[in-house]
Design an enzyme around this catalytic site. Structure first.
Site: not given
Length: 460
Positions: A227, A232, A239, A250, A309, A311, A313
């Site tokens: 990933k 993010d 967030k 992230d 949020d 995202e 996956r």
């Protein structure tokens, strides 16, 4: 900085590792002046203690490092590394007290104790150098240290200097170093071929892309998927500030698979390696994707967005679909995917998922042997219904908040349908506070275990 052991011909001080209950016995055979020096210093053999012993002329003649008790060592890792900074500048050779079975771990810990993130300020760490202990594969330990340093540097770099382009640059530099091939898909081709990667990244001023690196011409096939969400914000489900503060990490999954790829290539393992990194920034703008949008993935499965949020996956799903099309012998995905995993096991363990019992056993055993601890989590079939919203094939953020790491893993598994073996790692990739051999900040979680398991898993 290079992570290397000292030249064995370099003059070095003998270093004695002293267990807490072994100090008195060790002192019995030592000169009287050393016994008095040790007693006056208060040295007890506890983990983290270090002491230089003077010779007749006052110059350093030997050194002691506390090695604690077996129980104390079980409560942590890299016990010797805790003493390295207190030894100061010099070259050391372990003379006694190091169990043969712990030599590689402690030697790696020594090298990693020198790591510092110095891109913006500061200097490299301790000047204490170690002659490689006898009986270890010194070259392999050095490769592991350099792979870990790459991972840490990538995670520690702020998003201002580590966006999708910079992550691509890091992958290209690694490919050039090891004569690997690399392709990058962006723009209209990304939108058409990898619609969820494009959708997640389209609101950013920094274009999303899929990085695809290949190395090796013969042997079993291994595909690593990491990933690469370089920052993010949470998207339109923004967030709060406290949750956004660490989002430079992230892309920790991408950093971990690049570190693992570096080790595989440097060791020259006889396999065919592929690395896939969906690199995006989840930003907020007029064209950001929205809650209740329905996306169609590369695999054709539709996904209802119930939280922008969730995202990671989405981008992993498109990359995993591509990986699965070639049916490699093993697919491994790594991602800083869910807060639920942190709640379950904390920052020190790397949860992993697989349906393959021999693979699970090999990974768990390797994690223990490599001081890279893992914890197996279940693909719990009864929770499959939680990721099926009815209006679409899949839900990216099931309501209720329970079993968040498991439902995310189940979501990803839907995109690996043809390949024989798959493991997913839901890692944290961050040390909240400094520990022996691990500075506060980015960290590798899982790569050493995966690397050590590969010969058994892939028959190398």
């Amino acid at each position: 900085m290079p992570f290397r052991f000292a030249d064995p011909t370099t003059p070095s001080l003998p270093l004695h590792l002293i267990e807490a209950d072994g100090l008195a016995g060790w002192l019995e055979g030592q000169p009287e002046e050393w016994r008095g020096w040790v007693e006056a210093s208060g040295f007890s053999g506890a983990i983290g203690e270090a002491l230089i012993l003077p010779g007749p002329d006052g110059a350093p003649a030997a050194a002691l490092a506390g090695y604690g008790s077996a129980a104390a060592r079980r409560r942590g890792r890299f016990a010797l590394a805790a003493a390295v900074a207190r030894l100061g500048t010099g070259t050391y050779r372990i003379a006694s007290g190091l169990p043969a079975g712990a030599a590689a771990e402690e030697a790696l810990g020594w090298l990693l104790a020198a790591y510092r993130f110095t891109r913006y300020a500061g200097s490299n760490g301790t000047g204490a150098q170690l002659v490689a202990p006898e009986g270890i594969d010194a070259a392999r330990v050095e490769i592991l240290a350099e792979a870990e340093a790459l991972t840490r540097d990538l995670v520690n770099t702020p998003a201002s200097d580590m966006g999708p382009q910079e992550l691509e640059d890091a992958a290209r530099a690694l490919a050039e170093e090891f004569s690997a091939q690399i392709e990058v898909t962006a723009g209209a081709e990304l939108e058409q071929g990898f619609p969820m990667i494009h959708t997640v990244g389209r609101a950013s001023t920094r274009a999303p892309r899929l990085i695809d690196m290949r190395w090796g011409k013969a042997g079993p096939t291994l595909t690593l998927v990491g990933k690469g969400v370089c920052f993010d914000t949470g998207g339109l489900n923004l967030k709060p500030g406290g949750s956004m503060g660490l989002m430079k990490k992230d892309m920790g999954g991408a950093a971990n698979v690049l570190g693992l790829a570096r080790a595989i290539m440097a060791l020259g393992l006889p396999l065919r390696l592929r690395v896939l990194i969906p690199a995006v920034e989840n930003a907020v703008a007029g064209d950001a994707f929205r809650p209740q949008d329905i996306l169609t993935s590369r695999k054709g499965l539709t996904v209802e967005i119930n939280n922008t949020d969730a995202e990671g996956r989405l981008v992993l799903a498109d990359a995993l679909a591509l990986a699965d099309e070639e049916t490699p012998d093993l697919i491994v995905s790594m991602a800083t995917l869910t807060g639920a995993a942190r709640v379950a096991v904390g920052p020190d363990l790397a949860p992993f998922y697989t349906d393959d019992e021999p693979l699970a056993a090999a990974l768990a055993g390797a994690g223990s042997a490599q001081a890279d601890p893992l914890w197996r989590m279940p693909f719990w079939e009864p929770y499959e219904a939680k990721i099926e919203p009815g209006i679409a094939d899949l839900d990216n953020a099931p309501a209720g908040g329970m079993a968040g790491s498991i439902t995310a893993a189940l979501f990803l598994r839907r995109f690996v349908t043809d390949s024989p073996r798959y493991a997913h790692f839901d890692i944290y990739a961050w040390n909240p506070s400094a520990l022996p051999a691990r500075t506060k900040g980015g960290v590798g979680q899982g790569p050493r275990a995966i690397l050590a398991a590969l010969p058994e898993v892939l028959g190398l």
